[in-house]
Design an enzyme around this catalytic site. Sequence first.
Site, PDB file in Angstrom:
ATOM      1  N   GLY A  90      19.965 113.046 -58.124  1.00 25.95           N
ATOM      2  CA  GLY A  90      20.427 113.281 -59.242  1.00 25.95           C
ATOM      3  C   GLY A  90      21.408 112.256 -59.613  1.00 25.95           C
ATOM      4  O   GLY A  90      21.729 111.300 -59.173  1.00 25.95           O
ATOM      5  N   GLY A 140      24.363 111.700 -63.227  1.00 28.92           N
ATOM      6  CA  GLY A 140      25.225 112.440 -64.277  1.00 28.92           C
ATOM      7  C   GLY A 140      26.236 111.467 -64.590  1.00 28.92           C
ATOM      8  O   GLY A 140      26.283 110.471 -64.218  1.00 28.92           O
ATOM      9  N   GLY A 141      27.283 112.007 -65.299  1.00 27.70           N
ATOM     10  CA  GLY A 141      28.266 111.385 -65.695  1.00 27.70           C
ATOM     11  C   GLY A 141      29.232 110.863 -64.590  1.00 27.70           C
ATOM     12  O   GLY A 141      29.725 109.710 -64.846  1.00 27.70           O
ATOM     13  N   GLY A 201      28.244 109.812 -61.596  1.00 26.73           N
ATOM     14  CA  GLY A 201      27.493 108.959 -61.032  1.00 26.73           C
ATOM     15  C   GLY A 201      26.122 109.275 -60.528  1.00 26.73           C
ATOM     16  O   GLY A 201      25.503 110.158 -61.213  1.00 26.73           O
ATOM     17  N   VAL A 245      23.518 110.831 -57.034  1.00 23.39           N
ATOM     18  CA  VAL A 245      23.477 111.404 -55.792  1.00 23.39           C
ATOM     19  C   VAL A 245      22.323 111.047 -55.218  1.00 23.39           C
ATOM     20  O   VAL A 245      21.124 111.080 -55.766  1.00 23.39           O
ATOM     21  CB  VAL A 245      23.707 113.074 -55.952  1.00 23.39           C
ATOM     22  CG1 VAL A 245      23.433 113.746 -54.625  1.00 23.39           C
ATOM     23  CG2 VAL A 245      24.856 113.521 -56.578  1.00 23.39           C
ATOM     24  N   LYS A 256      26.986 111.252 -52.505  1.00 22.14           N
ATOM     25  CA  LYS A 256      27.610 110.954 -53.821  1.00 22.14           C
ATOM     26  C   LYS A 256      28.246 109.912 -54.121  1.00 22.14           C
ATOM     27  O   LYS A 256      29.209 109.447 -53.531  1.00 22.14           O
ATOM     28  CB  LYS A 256      28.527 112.264 -54.297  1.00 22.14           C
ATOM     29  CG  LYS A 256      28.850 112.521 -55.683  1.00 22.14           C
ATOM     30  CD  LYS A 256      29.346 113.882 -55.742  1.00 22.14           C
ATOM     31  CE  LYS A 256      30.258 114.093 -56.710  1.00 22.14           C
ATOM     32  NZ  LYS A 256      30.637 115.389 -56.892  1.00 22.14           N
ATOM     33  N   ASP A 267      36.290 123.288 -62.603  1.00 24.18           N
ATOM     34  CA  ASP A 267      35.120 123.015 -63.330  1.00 24.18           C
ATOM     35  C   ASP A 267      33.960 124.106 -62.864  1.00 24.18           C
ATOM     36  O   ASP A 267      32.951 123.438 -62.448  1.00 24.18           O
ATOM     37  CB  ASP A 267      34.641 121.618 -63.271  1.00 24.18           C
ATOM     38  CG  ASP A 267      33.632 121.295 -64.351  1.00 24.18           C
ATOM     39  OD1 ASP A 267      33.323 121.932 -65.231  1.00 24.18           O
ATOM     40  OD2 ASP A 267      32.767 120.452 -64.132  1.00 24.18           O
TER      41      ASP A 267
END
Length: 675
Positions: free
Chosen positions: A412, A414-415, A417, A419, A434, A529
């Site tokens: 994975g 994303g913003g 970092g 995974v 992560k 979040d």
Amino acid sequence: MPTALKALMLCLLLASPMASSATPDAMNITGCPDICGGISIQYPFGIGAGCFRHGFEIICNQTTGTPVLAGTTKSSVPVNLLSITTAEARVMLPVAWACFNSSDQVYADNDGDVHFNGDEVYRISNTHNQLVVVGCNTLGYTRSQRNEGSDYLYAYYAGCMSYCNNSHSAVDGACASIGCCHVDIPPGLTDNRMTFEVYSHKTKLDYSPCNYAFLVDRNNYTFHTADLQMNLNRTMPVWLDWAIRDNLTCDEAKKEQSYACVSTNSNCHDSSNGPGYVCNCSNGYQGNPYIAGGCTDINECEYKELYPCRGVCWNTLGSYECKCRSGWDSADPLHIPCNPNFPLAAKIVTGAIGGLFIIAIVLFIILLGKEKRKMKEFFRKNGGPIIEKVNKIKLFKKEELEQMLKTSNCIGQGGFGEVYMGYIRDQTQPVAIKKPKIDVKLANQFANEVIIQSRVLHKNIVNLIGCCLEVDVPILVYEYVSNGSLDKILHDSNRVPLDLEIRLQIAAQSAKGLAYMHSEITTPILHGDVKPANILLNEDFVPKISDFGTSRMITIEEHYTSTIIGNWGYMDPEYVQTGLYTSKSDVYSFGVVLLELFTRKKVLDPDINVLLGNFYDRQTTKKGVIELIDPEISAEGTIGIFHSLAEIILECLNLHVELRPQMADVAERLQCLLK
Ligand SMILES: *[C@@H]1O[C@H](CO)[C@@H](O)[C@H](O)[C@H]1NC(C)=O
Ligand SMILES: *[C@@H]1O[C@H](CO)[C@@H](O)[C@H](O)[C@H]1NC(C)=O
Ligand SMILES: *[C@@H]1O[C@H](CO)[C@@H](O)[C@H](O)[C@H]1NC(C)=O
Ligand SMILES: *[C@@H]1O[C@H](CO)[C@@H](O)[C@H](O)[C@H]1NC(C)=O
Ligand SMILES: *[C@@H]1O[C@H](CO)[C@@H](O)[C@H](O)[C@H]1NC(C)=O
Ligand SMILES: *[C@@H]1O[C@H](CO)[C@@H](O)[C@H](O)[C@H]1NC(C)=O
Ligand SMILES: *[C@@H]1O[C@H](CO)[C@@H](O)[C@H](O)[C@H]1NC(C)=O
Ligand SMILES: *[C@@H]1O[C@H](CO)[C@@H](O)[C@H](O)[C@H]1NC(C)=O
């Protein structure tokens, strides 16, 4: 007479052991004398019975102390040299002469015949000798090898003529047919009988009373005018070639018992002067090939002139090696001295490179130390000392994790970092790792997450197994949740069928997880979040809340934030207006999650947007919610459940913060619906 003398001499030798013990090094181990008059006597030559090969007997004249050839008649033949390696002997032969008296007649002469060749071992060397005739008005020649059947009596005739016009004609050093002449002789001469033609000497008697003729070493004789009256007893050095004269060639002799080359490492050569053969030690060996073990290895390294070597010399059997020692070089070590492998310039370059290399290593060590210090600093800054005390969290070393952070393991991105998936505990436990982006703002979030996560333990919250604090932004290691996020499950292109019960279960348990954080721990935690992407599902669709990067610990009831946290669409409009984030803000976001879960529509879908923007008419909104319910579940569910669901959603999304239910309340009501 000679036989008697020989017997006498043998008697003397045998009868007086004192004589032999007086000169022990003159005796060979088997009892044969090997030296006489300073001349080395080696087999096949020998003195005394049993000490020589047939034909090679030498007699050591006890009176004069000189060796002479045995078997000669008329006069004895003294020996100067017996060479085994060149198969030559040097002997002294008498000069032949004829002298005239005043009546111009020969009154005395000597034909020089010595009969040394009784056993045919010797041949007169044609290569080393010449025939010289001295005299004024003299024709001298030799006759050799009697040959009864032919017109002439001999097989060879060789000679020359010498004349002098007057007493001054002859010149010292010039043997050019004035007072002296010389001629080459043919090979194969076995004997020598000189003859002179008789020419008048009447007018020359005062300076040349005699004719002379003799064989002589071609390098040894130089004519002098005085020799026109030389001593009649004079002898001349003559070379004889000897060989094993068994009438056999090498090839034939090798098959015979009598084969003379008995030493190992010896060779046989056919004789170049007469029949038979001679023996020679092989290349690299020296000694006597005629005796067993006579040829011994030459230590070439001891004879630098004969066997050149400018490097390191090693003797080998039969040869030698000459090499430069390692690191040195020569195109021809035998003749060209060795030089160091590389020139000075190369040395300087190597030295410089070596120096740079050392500097590089030192720098590397310094950097390594710096890196270590940096790791320690990070560890401290990242709350290591506190986290170390939380025994629930395992602290990983940087190296332990680094190997798993490969692109192929990335699951994975994303913003925040990346995974990665990996395994710990000997590859048995799957984990999600992560690795945050290096960003100062995010760095604080991750440290925050570690600290928060270290405080919670709930089956609906993703379990933080450990972390690595030795990097500027901590790397976090979570339990691996196999089915991915709720967002993916709901909206992925291959729609996984989700029945009502599963959806209610996901809803109820997610709520439980959040409720736990809000109210069941000493210091409540706000997620900050909440969205489907942060709800992970395991293989049984049990939800696990993740991503506490934006979470806040509520130490006082309320919490102001200077920066907007969370995600548009899921964000509490009240919080956007006031900047006050409360547990009810999480509740609002969860309401949007429920809406998405049961309608299977994205929050950005226009229908949802219309719904969210139109919250002033409760009844219309509720109707709208029920209408939007995913047809996949609406068919099977009872309408009552959807009414209750719609009710919960509306309450969560209520714009009046105080009218929203607590998370625990939401969880309880959803659990009820499940039943
Ligand atoms: C000693 O005499 C024997 C027999 O004559 C001979 O073969 C041998 O070479 C001699 N030894 C030496 C060391 O000269
Ligand atoms: C030894 O030498 C003496 C003196 O020259 C000589 O008379 C004698 O014949 C020699 N003996 C032999 C065996 O040649
Ligand atoms: C010269 O020698 C011959 C032969 O020996 C002899 O007959 C003659 O008498 C000699 N002459 C003189 C002058 O001695
Ligand atoms: C030969 O000898 C005679 C008499 O001694 C002399 O007159 C003459 O010059 C000589 N000839 C040569 C070429 O030497
Ligand atoms: C010739 O041989 C004799 C005896 O061996 C020696 O004394 C002399 O020096 C030799 N002469 C030359 C010019 O080689
Ligand atoms: C030559 O030798 C004989 C005996 O061997 C001797 O009588 C004579 O005097 C010698 N002549 C010279 C010139 O030495
Ligand atoms: C060598 O051979 C010749 C004939 O070929 C013979 O007459 C002579 O006797 C032989 N000599 C030896 C020593 O065998
Ligand atoms: C034997 O060897 C020596 C030295 O190597 C050499 O001088 C000689 O000529 C050789 N003899 C023969 C017959 O090849």
